[in-house]
Design a protein around this motif. Structure first.
Motif, PDB file in Angstrom:
ATOM      1  N   VAL A   1      -6.213   4.875   6.478  1.00  0.00           N
ATOM      2  CA  VAL A   1      -6.842   3.552   5.549  1.00  0.00           C
ATOM      3  C   VAL A   1      -5.838   3.466   4.385  1.00  0.00           C
ATOM      4  CG1 VAL A   1      -8.662   2.663   4.425  1.00  0.00           C
ATOM      5  CG2 VAL A   1      -9.065   3.930   6.469  1.00  0.00           C
ATOM      6  N   TYR A   2      -5.502   2.419   3.944  1.00  0.00           N
ATOM      7  CA  TYR A   2      -4.593   2.246   2.835  1.00  0.00           C
ATOM      8  C   TYR A   2      -5.246   1.102   1.857  1.00  0.00           C
ATOM      9  CZ  TYR A   2      -1.326   4.205   5.896  1.00  0.00           C
ATOM     10  OH  TYR A   2      -0.487   5.129   6.886  1.00  0.00           O
ATOM     11  N   LEU A   3      -5.008   1.539   0.625  1.00  0.00           N
ATOM     12  CA  LEU A   3      -5.203   0.467  -0.419  1.00  0.00           C
ATOM     13  C   LEU A   3      -4.169  -0.322  -0.679  1.00  0.00           C
ATOM     14  CD1 LEU A   3      -6.537  -0.659  -2.946  1.00  0.00           C
ATOM     15  CD2 LEU A   3      -5.651   1.235  -4.243  1.00  0.00           C
ATOM     16  N   SER A   4      -3.910  -1.717  -0.514  1.00  0.00           N
ATOM     17  CA  SER A   4      -3.070  -2.461  -0.916  1.00  0.00           C
ATOM     18  C   SER A   4      -3.205  -3.097  -2.493  1.00  0.00           C
ATOM     19  CB  SER A   4      -3.037  -3.507   0.297  1.00  0.00           C
ATOM     20  OG  SER A   4      -1.913  -4.688  -0.219  1.00  0.00           O
ATOM     21  N   TRP A   5      -2.478  -2.874  -3.250  1.00  0.00           N
ATOM     22  CA  TRP A   5      -2.585  -3.499  -4.586  1.00  0.00           C
ATOM     23  C   TRP A   5      -1.208  -3.898  -5.416  1.00  0.00           C
ATOM     24  CZ3 TRP A   5      -3.912  -0.334  -9.692  1.00  0.00           C
ATOM     25  CH2 TRP A   5      -4.570  -1.404 -10.520  1.00  0.00           C
ATOM     26  N   LEU A   6      -1.251  -5.008  -5.703  1.00  0.00           N
ATOM     27  CA  LEU A   6      -0.147  -5.666  -6.208  1.00  0.00           C
ATOM     28  C   LEU A   6      -0.325  -5.645  -7.978  1.00  0.00           C
ATOM     29  CD1 LEU A   6       2.464  -7.225  -6.410  1.00  0.00           C
ATOM     30  CD2 LEU A   6       1.013  -9.345  -6.266  1.00  0.00           C
ATOM     31  N   THR A   7       0.594  -4.958  -8.779  1.00  0.00           N
ATOM     32  CA  THR A   7       0.665  -4.975 -10.085  1.00  0.00           C
ATOM     33  C   THR A   7       1.894  -5.393 -10.630  1.00  0.00           C
ATOM     34  OG1 THR A   7       1.338  -2.628 -10.458  1.00  0.00           O
ATOM     35  CG2 THR A   7      -0.965  -2.960  -9.901  1.00  0.00           C
ATOM     36  N   ARG A   8       1.795  -5.972 -11.832  1.00  0.00           N
ATOM     37  CA  ARG A   8       3.200  -6.410 -12.436  1.00  0.00           C
ATOM     38  C   ARG A   8       3.811  -5.168 -13.037  1.00  0.00           C
ATOM     39  NH1 ARG A   8       3.893 -11.599 -13.835  1.00  0.00           N
ATOM     40  NH2 ARG A   8       3.154 -11.746 -11.628  1.00  0.00           N
ATOM     41  N   GLU A   9       3.164  -4.201 -13.324  1.00  0.00           N
ATOM     42  CA  GLU A   9       3.818  -3.197 -14.299  1.00  0.00           C
ATOM     43  C   GLU A   9       4.371  -2.226 -12.957  1.00  0.00           C
ATOM     44  OE1 GLU A   9       1.482   0.147 -15.978  1.00  0.00           O
ATOM     45  OE2 GLU A   9       2.221  -0.537 -17.801  1.00  0.00           O
ATOM     46  N   ASP A  10       3.677  -1.986 -11.913  1.00  0.00           N
ATOM     47  CA  ASP A  10       4.209  -0.997 -10.952  1.00  0.00           C
ATOM     48  C   ASP A  10       4.570  -1.541  -9.556  1.00  0.00           C
ATOM     49  OD1 ASP A  10       3.625   1.290 -12.636  1.00  0.00           O
ATOM     50  OD2 ASP A  10       1.364   0.678 -12.160  1.00  0.00           O
ATOM     51  N   GLY A  11       4.492  -2.747  -9.572  1.00  0.00           N
ATOM     52  CA  GLY A  11       4.922  -3.611  -8.187  1.00  0.00           C
ATOM     53  C   GLY A  11       3.740  -3.288  -7.247  1.00  0.00           C
ATOM     54  N   TYR A  12       4.391  -3.558  -5.872  1.00  0.00           N
ATOM     55  CA  TYR A  12       3.417  -3.448  -4.825  1.00  0.00           C
ATOM     56  C   TYR A  12       3.164  -2.188  -4.300  1.00  0.00           C
ATOM     57  CZ  TYR A  12       1.253  -4.176  -0.232  1.00  0.00           C
ATOM     58  OH  TYR A  12       0.327  -3.833   0.776  1.00  0.00           O
ATOM     59  N   GLN A  13       1.928  -1.717  -4.188  1.00  0.00           N
ATOM     60  CA  GLN A  13       1.756  -0.262  -3.801  1.00  0.00           C
ATOM     61  C   GLN A  13       0.966  -0.407  -2.383  1.00  0.00           C
ATOM     62  OE1 GLN A  13       0.063   1.878  -7.276  1.00  0.00           O
ATOM     63  NE2 GLN A  13       0.210  -0.189  -8.185  1.00  0.00           N
ATOM     64  N   LEU A  14       1.070   0.459  -1.666  1.00  0.00           N
ATOM     65  CA  LEU A  14       0.360   0.488  -0.334  1.00  0.00           C
ATOM     66  C   LEU A  14       0.057   2.030  -0.269  1.00  0.00           C
ATOM     67  CD1 LEU A  14      -0.659  -0.758   2.177  1.00  0.00           C
ATOM     68  CD2 LEU A  14       1.172   0.268   3.597  1.00  0.00           C
ATOM     69  N   ILE A  15      -0.943   2.395  -0.531  1.00  0.00           N
ATOM     70  CA  ILE A  15      -1.485   3.820  -1.130  1.00  0.00           C
ATOM     71  C   ILE A  15      -2.462   4.240   0.024  1.00  0.00           C
ATOM     72  CG2 ILE A  15      -2.637   5.199  -2.774  1.00  0.00           C
ATOM     73  CD1 ILE A  15      -2.054   3.123  -4.625  1.00  0.00           C
ATOM     74  N   PRO A  16      -2.213   5.468   0.625  1.00  0.00           N
ATOM     75  CA  PRO A  16      -3.087   5.959   1.757  1.00  0.00           C
ATOM     76  C   PRO A  16      -4.259   6.619   1.024  1.00  0.00           C
ATOM     77  CG  PRO A  16      -0.897   7.373   1.654  1.00  0.00           C
ATOM     78  CD  PRO A  16      -0.712   6.148   0.659  1.00  0.00           C
ATOM     79  N   LEU A  17      -5.244   6.305   1.786  1.00  0.00           N
ATOM     80  CA  LEU A  17      -6.577   6.954   0.982  1.00  0.00           C
ATOM     81  C   LEU A  17      -7.553   8.076   1.802  1.00  0.00           C
ATOM     82  CD1 LEU A  17      -7.951   3.501   0.346  1.00  0.00           C
ATOM     83  CD2 LEU A  17      -6.957   5.181  -1.250  1.00  0.00           C
ATOM     84  N   ASN A  18      -6.939   8.465   3.088  1.00  0.00           N
ATOM     85  CA  ASN A  18      -7.668   9.363   3.853  1.00  0.00           C
ATOM     86  C   ASN A  18      -8.010  10.854   2.994  1.00  0.00           C
ATOM     87  OD1 ASN A  18      -6.813   7.305   5.947  1.00  0.00           O
ATOM     88  ND2 ASN A  18      -7.869   8.583   7.117  1.00  0.00           N
ATOM     89  N   SER A  19      -6.938  11.117   2.331  1.00  0.00           N
ATOM     90  CA  SER A  19      -7.052  12.385   1.703  1.00  0.00           C
ATOM     91  C   SER A  19      -7.519  12.380   0.421  1.00  0.00           C
ATOM     92  CB  SER A  19      -5.558  12.990   1.547  1.00  0.00           C
ATOM     93  OG  SER A  19      -4.735  12.052   0.633  1.00  0.00           O
ATOM     94  N   ARG A  20      -8.089  11.029   0.002  1.00  0.00           N
ATOM     95  CA  ARG A  20      -8.639  10.997  -1.435  1.00  0.00           C
ATOM     96  C   ARG A  20     -10.269  11.634  -1.527  1.00  0.00           C
ATOM     97  NH1 ARG A  20      -4.767   8.772  -5.333  1.00  0.00           N
ATOM     98  NH2 ARG A  20      -3.132   8.125  -3.918  1.00  0.00           N
TER      99      ARG A  20
END
Length: 415
Positions: A396-415
């Motif tokens: 599972v991934y978090l998809s998040w676009l920010t102006r400061e850090d750009g586009y992020q696809l963050i893996p969540l299984n280990s969170r």
């Protein structure tokens, strides 16, 4: 809406949607004059291009070959690119359409992109076709995995207004699309009558989105400015959740199960009692687990409850559990998003502390019976898009676009 309530509601959105927001009186995407102005993200004046670095909304989708498709809107352009390394780098973007300031890029508007198992890609977006905020949904198809797209064409032949498409590809490769439709409002106006809101319309395609079966109306009375949540139903249909208009002008949420043969009963999610003529621009989210349990989350400013809440149903929406508040009572919470993978349920949302916007996560591995302690996944200052969830098999991934850090696809299984 009285002046005091209007002020409170506006303040909540300005904070809860992540700060750095402005009222755009010149380009407010309201549907009629009695509605509140849209609250749109402030974009730095220097960022005027159509690239991902200037995007205001980005929508991801994993293809069958594990590559990531990303559709975004920036500078009035709808673009698509691919990534083979989980969003670290992208191919040169393909510009699908250019609409300039008429592109619908409001708080709840975003391009929609899906692909079937054959690599056929389907894209949908909306743009305004007149100064009265009447919109048209355009669709485009790629038969080569997203390298070349067809010329965008209108989803329907109706000349009224269609907005906020939500798209899903089913296991049998059928494409489902639902949207806010204003044809009944237009008909009422021609007859000298006034009709609130819009309607929930939908259609299915069996050829990857090239053609669609005639559209149908699932609910004649809905809010006209909130996106629709969609999720696949293990029984073969599609579950939708949306802000309906109930008798007396109450804008609470409803769910339905839709199949190619028609729409099921309208089921009320919660009696929040939000009577308003404002445009919240804050749609709900839905996820249906392998057991058929429906999970929903939503924002409300009702007389019965105010904030962001979660509930579930084990009988296809006939009855929902008592709403549970998401986050602390005094926290500025917004934009919940749900994902079901088997019987694992994932929930993310935004929190704004006055300086930073953060994304928080909690998950359940027993179909929503118990939940983990919330954890912060990422944070930013300045503009950020809504948090989205997607999976590749069990990852599972978090998809998040920010102006400061750009586009992020963050893996969540280990969170």
């Amino acid at each position: 809406m009285n002046t005091k309530l209007n002020s409170i509601f506006t303040k909540f959105l300005l904070l809860g949607l992540g700060g750095f927001f402005i009222l755009q009186s010149a380009v407010a995407q309201t549907d009629h004059s009695s509605h509140m102005m849209d609250i749109a993200p402030a974009k730095p004046a220097a960022c005027a291009g159509s690239g991902l670095e200037c995007a205001n909304a980005a929508t991801p989708f994993f293809m069958a070959d594990s590559s990531l498709l990303l559709a975004w809107t920036a500078g009035g352009v709808v673009s698509v690119a691919q990534s083979g390394d989980k969003g670290k780098t992208f191919s040169s973007p393909v510009a699908i359409a250019q609409h300039g300031k008429s592109l619908d890029s409001g708080a709840d508007a975003r391009p929609q992109i899906v692909a079937n198992s054959n690599g056929q890609v389907f894209l949908a977006y909306a743009f305004f076709k007149d100064s009265n905020w009447n919109a048209q949904i355009n669709t485009s198809v790629s038969n080569d995995g997203g390298k070349i797209f067809s010329t965008p064409n209108s989803l329907v032949n109706d000349s009224s207004s269609q907005r906020f498409p939500s798209v899903l590809v089913q296991p049998d490769n059928k494409i489902f699309v639902a949207w806010i439709d204003k044809r009944l409002v237009a008909d009422a106006k021609k007859a000298g009558q006034q009709r609130l809101g819009g309607s929930i319309a939908y259609a299915f395609s069996e050829d990857g989105g090239v053609t669609f079966a005639p559209e149908r109306i699932a609910n004649e009375s809905s809010c006209e400015c909130c996106r629709i949540g969609v999720s696949g139903d293990p029984k073969g249909g599609v579950g939708i959740v949306y802000r309906a208009i109930f008798p007396g002008g109450v804008r609470d949420h409803a769910s339905q199960i839709i199949t190619s043969s028609g729409s099921g009963q309208i089921r009320r999610v919660s009696n929040d009692g939000w009577k308003t003529d404002a445009c919240p621009h804050h749609g709900p989210t839905i996820a249906i687990s392998d057991s058929g349990k429906i999970h929903v989350a939503w924002f409300t400013q009702g007389s019965a409850r105010s904030g962001v809440f979660y509930a579930s149903s084990v009988n296809q929406g006939e009855a929902y559990t008592r709403p549970q508040r998401i986050g602390a009572v005094d926290a500025n919470i917004s934009r919940p998003y749900l994902l079901a993978v088997g019987k694992s349920i994932w929930l993310v949302w935004k929190e704004f502390d006055g300086v930073r916007t953060s994304i928080h996560l909690k998950k359940s591995f027993d179909d929503g019976k118990t939940w983990s302690v919330p954890v912060m996944v990422s944070s930013t200052t300045g503009y950020s898009d809504h948090p989205l969830l997607l999976n590749q098999d069990d990852e599972v991934y978090l998809s998040w676009l920010t102006r400061e850090d750009g586009y992020q696809l963050i893996p969540l299984n280990s969170r």
